[in-house]
Design a protein around this motif. Structure first.
Motif, PDB file in Angstrom:
ATOM      1  N   ASN A  10      25.978 -35.730 -25.215  1.00 55.73           N
ATOM      2  CA  ASN A  10      27.201 -34.963 -24.982  1.00 55.73           C
ATOM      3  C   ASN A  10      28.140 -35.819 -24.164  1.00 55.73           C
ATOM      4  O   ASN A  10      27.963 -35.959 -22.962  1.00 55.73           O
ATOM      5  CB  ASN A  10      26.905 -33.652 -24.267  1.00 55.73           C
ATOM      6  CG  ASN A  10      28.148 -32.803 -24.088  1.00 55.73           C
ATOM      7  OD1 ASN A  10      29.254 -33.242 -24.380  1.00 55.73           O
ATOM      8  ND2 ASN A  10      27.986 -31.607 -23.597  1.00 55.73           N
ATOM      9  N   SER A  11      29.146 -36.366 -24.784  1.00 61.71           N
ATOM     10  CA  SER A  11      30.088 -37.229 -24.077  1.00 61.71           C
ATOM     11  C   SER A  11      31.000 -36.438 -23.146  1.00 61.71           C
ATOM     12  O   SER A  11      31.685 -37.025 -22.325  1.00 61.71           O
ATOM     13  CB  SER A  11      30.923 -38.029 -25.075  1.00 61.71           C
ATOM     14  OG  SER A  11      31.619 -37.142 -25.919  1.00 61.71           O
ATOM     15  N   ASN A  12      31.004 -35.108 -23.259  1.00 60.49           N
ATOM     16  CA  ASN A  12      31.864 -34.288 -22.404  1.00 60.49           C
ATOM     17  C   ASN A  12      31.249 -34.007 -21.047  1.00 60.49           C
ATOM     18  O   ASN A  12      31.937 -33.550 -20.142  1.00 60.49           O
ATOM     19  CB  ASN A  12      32.180 -32.957 -23.092  1.00 60.49           C
ATOM     20  CG  ASN A  12      33.032 -33.156 -24.329  1.00 60.49           C
ATOM     21  OD1 ASN A  12      33.779 -34.119 -24.429  1.00 60.49           O
ATOM     22  ND2 ASN A  12      32.895 -32.259 -25.279  1.00 60.49           N
ATOM     23  N   LEU A  13      29.948 -34.248 -20.905  1.00 56.88           N
ATOM     24  CA  LEU A  13      29.300 -33.992 -19.619  1.00 56.88           C
ATOM     25  C   LEU A  13      29.728 -35.045 -18.611  1.00 56.88           C
ATOM     26  O   LEU A  13      29.804 -36.231 -18.924  1.00 56.88           O
ATOM     27  CB  LEU A  13      27.778 -34.021 -19.761  1.00 56.88           C
ATOM     28  CG  LEU A  13      27.135 -32.868 -20.517  1.00 56.88           C
ATOM     29  CD1 LEU A  13      25.634 -33.082 -20.625  1.00 56.88           C
ATOM     30  CD2 LEU A  13      27.417 -31.551 -19.834  1.00 56.88           C
ATOM     31  N   ARG A  14      29.990 -34.593 -17.395  1.00 57.26           N
ATOM     32  CA  ARG A  14      30.384 -35.525 -16.349  1.00 57.26           C
ATOM     33  C   ARG A  14      29.232 -36.466 -16.030  1.00 57.26           C
ATOM     34  O   ARG A  14      29.413 -37.658 -15.856  1.00 57.26           O
ATOM     35  CB  ARG A  14      30.825 -34.744 -15.109  1.00 57.26           C
ATOM     36  CG  ARG A  14      31.603 -35.598 -14.133  1.00 57.26           C
ATOM     37  CD  ARG A  14      32.188 -34.788 -13.000  1.00 57.26           C
ATOM     38  NE  ARG A  14      31.129 -34.264 -12.165  1.00 57.26           N
ATOM     39  CZ  ARG A  14      31.034 -33.005 -11.767  1.00 57.26           C
ATOM     40  NH1 ARG A  14      31.946 -32.144 -12.110  1.00 57.26           N
ATOM     41  NH2 ARG A  14      30.048 -32.602 -11.012  1.00 57.26           N
ATOM     42  N   GLU A  15      28.033 -35.917 -15.934  1.00 61.25           N
ATOM     43  CA  GLU A  15      26.858 -36.733 -15.692  1.00 61.25           C
ATOM     44  C   GLU A  15      26.003 -36.706 -16.946  1.00 61.25           C
ATOM     45  O   GLU A  15      25.562 -35.655 -17.375  1.00 61.25           O
ATOM     46  CB  GLU A  15      26.074 -36.197 -14.493  1.00 61.25           C
ATOM     47  CG  GLU A  15      26.795 -36.402 -13.187  1.00 61.25           C
ATOM     48  CD  GLU A  15      25.898 -36.143 -12.001  1.00 61.25           C
ATOM     49  OE1 GLU A  15      24.679 -36.349 -12.107  1.00 61.25           O
ATOM     50  OE2 GLU A  15      26.432 -35.728 -10.978  1.00 61.25           O
ATOM     51  N   ASN A  16      25.814 -37.846 -17.523  1.00 59.65           N
ATOM     52  CA  ASN A  16      25.042 -37.941 -18.760  1.00 59.65           C
ATOM     53  C   ASN A  16      23.889 -38.921 -18.558  1.00 59.65           C
ATOM     54  O   ASN A  16      23.636 -39.776 -19.402  1.00 59.65           O
ATOM     55  CB  ASN A  16      25.960 -38.376 -19.907  1.00 59.65           C
ATOM     56  CG  ASN A  16      25.382 -38.010 -21.252  1.00 59.65           C
ATOM     57  OD1 ASN A  16      24.535 -37.134 -21.351  1.00 59.65           O
ATOM     58  ND2 ASN A  16      25.825 -38.681 -22.280  1.00 59.65           N
ATOM     59  N   ASP A  17      23.218 -38.800 -17.416  1.00 59.13           N
ATOM     60  CA  ASP A  17      22.136 -39.704 -17.070  1.00 59.13           C
ATOM     61  C   ASP A  17      20.885 -39.412 -17.879  1.00 59.13           C
ATOM     62  O   ASP A  17      20.654 -38.291 -18.332  1.00 59.13           O
ATOM     63  CB  ASP A  17      21.786 -39.578 -15.576  1.00 59.13           C
ATOM     64  CG  ASP A  17      22.933 -40.015 -14.682  1.00 59.13           C
ATOM     65  OD1 ASP A  17      23.725 -40.868 -15.113  1.00 59.13           O
ATOM     66  OD2 ASP A  17      23.018 -39.499 -13.559  1.00 59.13           O
ATOM     67  N   PHE A  18      20.068 -40.430 -18.030  1.00 61.84           N
ATOM     68  CA  PHE A  18      18.763 -40.282 -18.636  1.00 61.84           C
ATOM     69  C   PHE A  18      17.775 -39.782 -17.593  1.00 61.84           C
ATOM     70  O   PHE A  18      17.947 -40.039 -16.396  1.00 61.84           O
ATOM     71  CB  PHE A  18      18.247 -41.638 -19.149  1.00 61.84           C
ATOM     72  CG  PHE A  18      18.959 -42.134 -20.363  1.00 61.84           C
ATOM     73  CD1 PHE A  18      18.540 -41.771 -21.630  1.00 61.84           C
ATOM     74  CD2 PHE A  18      20.049 -42.986 -20.250  1.00 61.84           C
ATOM     75  CE1 PHE A  18      19.184 -42.235 -22.761  1.00 61.84           C
ATOM     76  CE2 PHE A  18      20.699 -43.458 -21.373  1.00 61.84           C
ATOM     77  CZ  PHE A  18      20.269 -43.076 -22.622  1.00 61.84           C
ATOM     78  N   ILE A  19      16.755 -39.071 -18.046  1.00 62.66           N
ATOM     79  CA  ILE A  19      15.604 -38.774 -17.211  1.00 62.66           C
ATOM     80  C   ILE A  19      14.405 -39.445 -17.864  1.00 62.66           C
ATOM     81  O   ILE A  19      14.429 -39.733 -19.071  1.00 62.66           O
ATOM     82  CB  ILE A  19      15.349 -37.257 -17.036  1.00 62.66           C
ATOM     83  CG1 ILE A  19      15.010 -36.612 -18.392  1.00 62.66           C
ATOM     84  CG2 ILE A  19      16.532 -36.573 -16.382  1.00 62.66           C
ATOM     85  CD1 ILE A  19      14.422 -35.229 -18.247  1.00 62.66           C
TER      86      ILE A  19
END
Length: 107
Positions: A10-19
C-alpha cells in the motif's frame, strides 16, 4: 526456521515497513505463510488477493514457498471491499464543492 520480511502492499500508508516473520521449515506451505503473515500484520486472510515476492513474482503454491530464502521480501496484496476500505473513493456528496440543493433543482 525460515525468516521472511513481510508487509502490506500500500503506497498510501505513511509507514510501509517490513516486519520479520518466522516459519517452521517443516511447514513451508502457502497456507501457513498466509496464516502467519496475516496474524502478524493483523489482516483478515480473506482480504488477501495474492502474495508477491518482491520485486515482481506472485507466489501461487507450496513449491513457490519452499524455494524462499531467509530475509526475502514479500508483500500481501489486499482486495478492496466494503469491510476493508483501504482505497476508499469519496461519494459524490463527500467531494468538496458538491451542493446537495443544486443537485435537486428541476428545470
Amino acid at each position: 526456521e525460515l525468516v521472511l520480511k513481510v508487509r502490506i502492499q500500500n503506497s498510501n500508508l505513511r509507514e510501509n515497513d517490513f516486519i520479520e516473520i518466522e516459519l517452521d521449515r517443516q511447514e513451508l506451505t502457502y497456507k501457513e505463510l498466509l496464516r502467519v503473515s496475516c496474524r502478524e500484520l493483523g489482516v483478515n486472510p480473506e482480504h488477501v488477493q495474492k502474495i508477491r515476492k518482491l520485486p515482481n513474482t506472485m507466489l501461487r503454491k507450496d513449491k513457490d514457498v519452499a524455494r524462499l530464502q531467509d530475509f526475502q521480501e514479500l508483500e500481501l496484496v489486499l482486495t478492496v471491499s466494503d469491510k476493508n476500505l483501504l482505497f476508499r473513493v469519496p461519494t459524490l456528496s463527500e467531494q468538496s464543492g458538491y451542493n446537495k440543493k443544486a443537485s435537486e433543482l428541476t428545470y
